[in-house]
Write a protein that holds these residues in place. Structure first.
Motif, PDB file in Angstrom:
ATOM      1  N   MET A   1      87.660 -23.142 -31.029  1.00 12.65           N
ATOM      2  CA  MET A   1      89.013 -23.202 -31.559  1.00 12.65           C
ATOM      3  C   MET A   1      89.991 -22.677 -30.510  1.00 12.65           C
ATOM      4  SD  MET A   1      89.271 -24.313 -34.683  1.00 12.65           S
ATOM      5  CE  MET A   1      89.943 -23.697 -36.175  1.00 12.65           C
ATOM      6  N   HIS A   2      91.161 -23.271 -30.505  1.00  7.76           N
ATOM      7  CA  HIS A   2      92.244 -22.844 -29.631  1.00  7.76           C
ATOM      8  C   HIS A   2      93.348 -22.279 -30.513  1.00  7.76           C
ATOM      9  CE1 HIS A   2      90.382 -25.113 -26.364  1.00  7.76           C
ATOM     10  NE2 HIS A   2      90.243 -26.098 -27.219  1.00  7.76           N
ATOM     11  N   ARG A   3      94.151 -21.364 -29.969  1.00  7.97           N
ATOM     12  CA  ARG A   3      95.289 -20.802 -30.700  1.00  7.97           C
ATOM     13  C   ARG A   3      96.560 -21.070 -29.911  1.00  7.97           C
ATOM     14  NH1 ARG A   3      95.240 -15.401 -31.163  1.00  7.97           N
ATOM     15  NH2 ARG A   3      96.433 -15.411 -33.084  1.00  7.97           N
ATOM     16  N   PHE A   4      97.559 -21.602 -30.622  1.00  7.81           N
ATOM     17  CA  PHE A   4      98.825 -21.979 -30.015  1.00  7.81           C
ATOM     18  C   PHE A   4      99.981 -21.523 -30.898  1.00  7.81           C
ATOM     19  CE2 PHE A   4      95.784 -25.191 -28.615  1.00  7.81           C
ATOM     20  CZ  PHE A   4      96.056 -25.319 -27.261  1.00  7.81           C
ATOM     21  N   ALA A   5     101.193 -21.600 -30.357  1.00  2.28           N
ATOM     22  CA  ALA A   5     102.437 -21.452 -31.107  1.00  2.28           C
ATOM     23  C   ALA A   5     103.438 -22.395 -30.454  1.00  2.28           C
ATOM     24  CB  ALA A   5     102.950 -20.019 -31.063  1.00  2.28           C
ATOM     25  N   VAL A   6     104.475 -22.763 -31.197  1.00  7.05           N
ATOM     26  CA  VAL A   6     105.564 -23.564 -30.639  1.00  7.05           C
ATOM     27  C   VAL A   6     106.845 -22.761 -30.819  1.00  7.05           C
ATOM     28  CG1 VAL A   6     106.840 -25.734 -30.726  1.00  7.05           C
ATOM     29  CG2 VAL A   6     104.379 -25.720 -31.218  1.00  7.05           C
ATOM     30  N   VAL A   7     107.610 -22.639 -29.729  1.00  7.62           N
ATOM     31  CA  VAL A   7     108.838 -21.852 -29.762  1.00  7.62           C
ATOM     32  C   VAL A   7     110.024 -22.658 -29.263  1.00  7.62           C
ATOM     33  CG1 VAL A   7     107.550 -19.690 -29.451  1.00  7.62           C
ATOM     34  CG2 VAL A   7     108.526 -20.827 -27.446  1.00  7.62           C
ATOM     35  N   LEU A   8     111.204 -22.213 -29.692  1.00  5.78           N
ATOM     36  CA  LEU A   8     112.485 -22.699 -29.183  1.00  5.78           C
ATOM     37  C   LEU A   8     113.037 -21.574 -28.299  1.00  5.78           C
ATOM     38  CD1 LEU A   8     114.060 -23.999 -32.506  1.00  5.78           C
ATOM     39  CD2 LEU A   8     113.778 -25.389 -30.449  1.00  5.78           C
ATOM     40  N   PRO A   9     112.857 -21.651 -26.988  1.00  7.52           N
ATOM     41  CA  PRO A   9     113.347 -20.567 -26.130  1.00  7.52           C
ATOM     42  C   PRO A   9     114.864 -20.619 -25.981  1.00  7.52           C
ATOM     43  CG  PRO A   9     112.396 -22.309 -24.794  1.00  7.52           C
ATOM     44  CD  PRO A   9     112.166 -22.696 -26.234  1.00  7.52           C
ATOM     45  N   LEU A  10     115.479 -19.442 -25.853  1.00  5.27           N
ATOM     46  CA  LEU A  10     116.920 -19.398 -25.630  1.00  5.27           C
ATOM     47  C   LEU A  10     117.261 -19.893 -24.234  1.00  5.27           C
ATOM     48  CD1 LEU A  10     116.619 -17.741 -28.221  1.00  5.27           C
ATOM     49  CD2 LEU A  10     118.431 -16.275 -27.379  1.00  5.27           C
ATOM     50  N   ASP A  11     116.384 -19.625 -23.277  1.00  2.00           N
ATOM     51  CA  ASP A  11     116.507 -20.145 -21.916  1.00  2.00           C
ATOM     52  C   ASP A  11     115.248 -20.950 -21.637  1.00  2.00           C
ATOM     53  OD1 ASP A  11     118.993 -18.858 -21.169  1.00  2.00           O
ATOM     54  OD2 ASP A  11     117.858 -16.985 -21.169  1.00  2.00           O
ATOM     55  N   PRO A  12     115.347 -22.005 -20.828  1.00  7.01           N
ATOM     56  CA  PRO A  12     114.190 -22.875 -20.609  1.00  7.01           C
ATOM     57  C   PRO A  12     112.952 -22.115 -20.132  1.00  7.01           C
ATOM     58  CG  PRO A  12     116.152 -23.837 -19.635  1.00  7.01           C
ATOM     59  CD  PRO A  12     116.528 -22.445 -20.066  1.00  7.01           C
TER      60      PRO A  12
END
Length: 161
Positions: A1-12
């Motif tokens: 299994m892999h663990r990930f997250a998805v984010v919206l960064p304030l700066d790239p």
């Protein structure tokens, strides 16, 4: 299994960057940490598809609150139907890949957009921010300096019709 997250960064953010959790750049977690058998390449397709269907999001930083299971993590609340819509779209797009959220109470109806205070600082109440990128973060990458690691990015750029 892999663990990930998805984010919206304030700066790239950029592919290959790694951060200790306490040193993350300011961001909104749009898909909380999840486990899956899917590879980075398999996740990048839905990530890119969702990003290309959404425009950049303008938000205003709300008041400070305490988040987390013990309500001891300083953060700034973000009230945005566009961020919520992005969360829902990503959840739908990733579901066929067997995504299981580590803390399901923070997904779906329990999703509360916010910007956690880190060593990089805190989001200032009333600040206007444009969010224009999604970043897929591997929460358990292989050896190397710092963790987690950005493994894919996609710009929010819904085509003009």
């Amino acid at each position: 299994m892999h663990r990930f997250a998805v984010v919206l960064p304030l700066d790239p953010m950029h592919v290959g960057e790694r951060y200790a959790v306490r040193n993350w750049p300011l961001h909104i977690t749009v898909s909380p940490v999840f486990s899956t058998e899917a590879t980075t390449a398999m996740l990048a397709g839905p990530l890119t598809a969702v990003a290309s269907a959404h425009s950049a999001i303008d938000v205003v930083v709300g008041p400070p609150e305490l988040f987390g299971p013990r309500h001891d993590t300083p953060a700034a609340r973000i009230d945005s139907s566009a961020v919520r819509g992005l969360h829902d779209a990503l959840s739908t797009a990733l579901a066929p890949l067997g995504v299981a959220f580590d803390s399901p109470r923070y997904a779906g109806d329990g999703f509360r957009p916010h910007i956690t205070t880190t060593t990089h600082g805190a989001a200032q109440e009333g600040a206007r921010i444009r969010l224009a990128q999604l970043a897929l973060v591997d929460m358990e990458p292989g050896p190397g300096p710092g963790r987690p690691q950005v493994v894919a990015v996609a710009g929010l750029h819904k085509p003009i019709q």
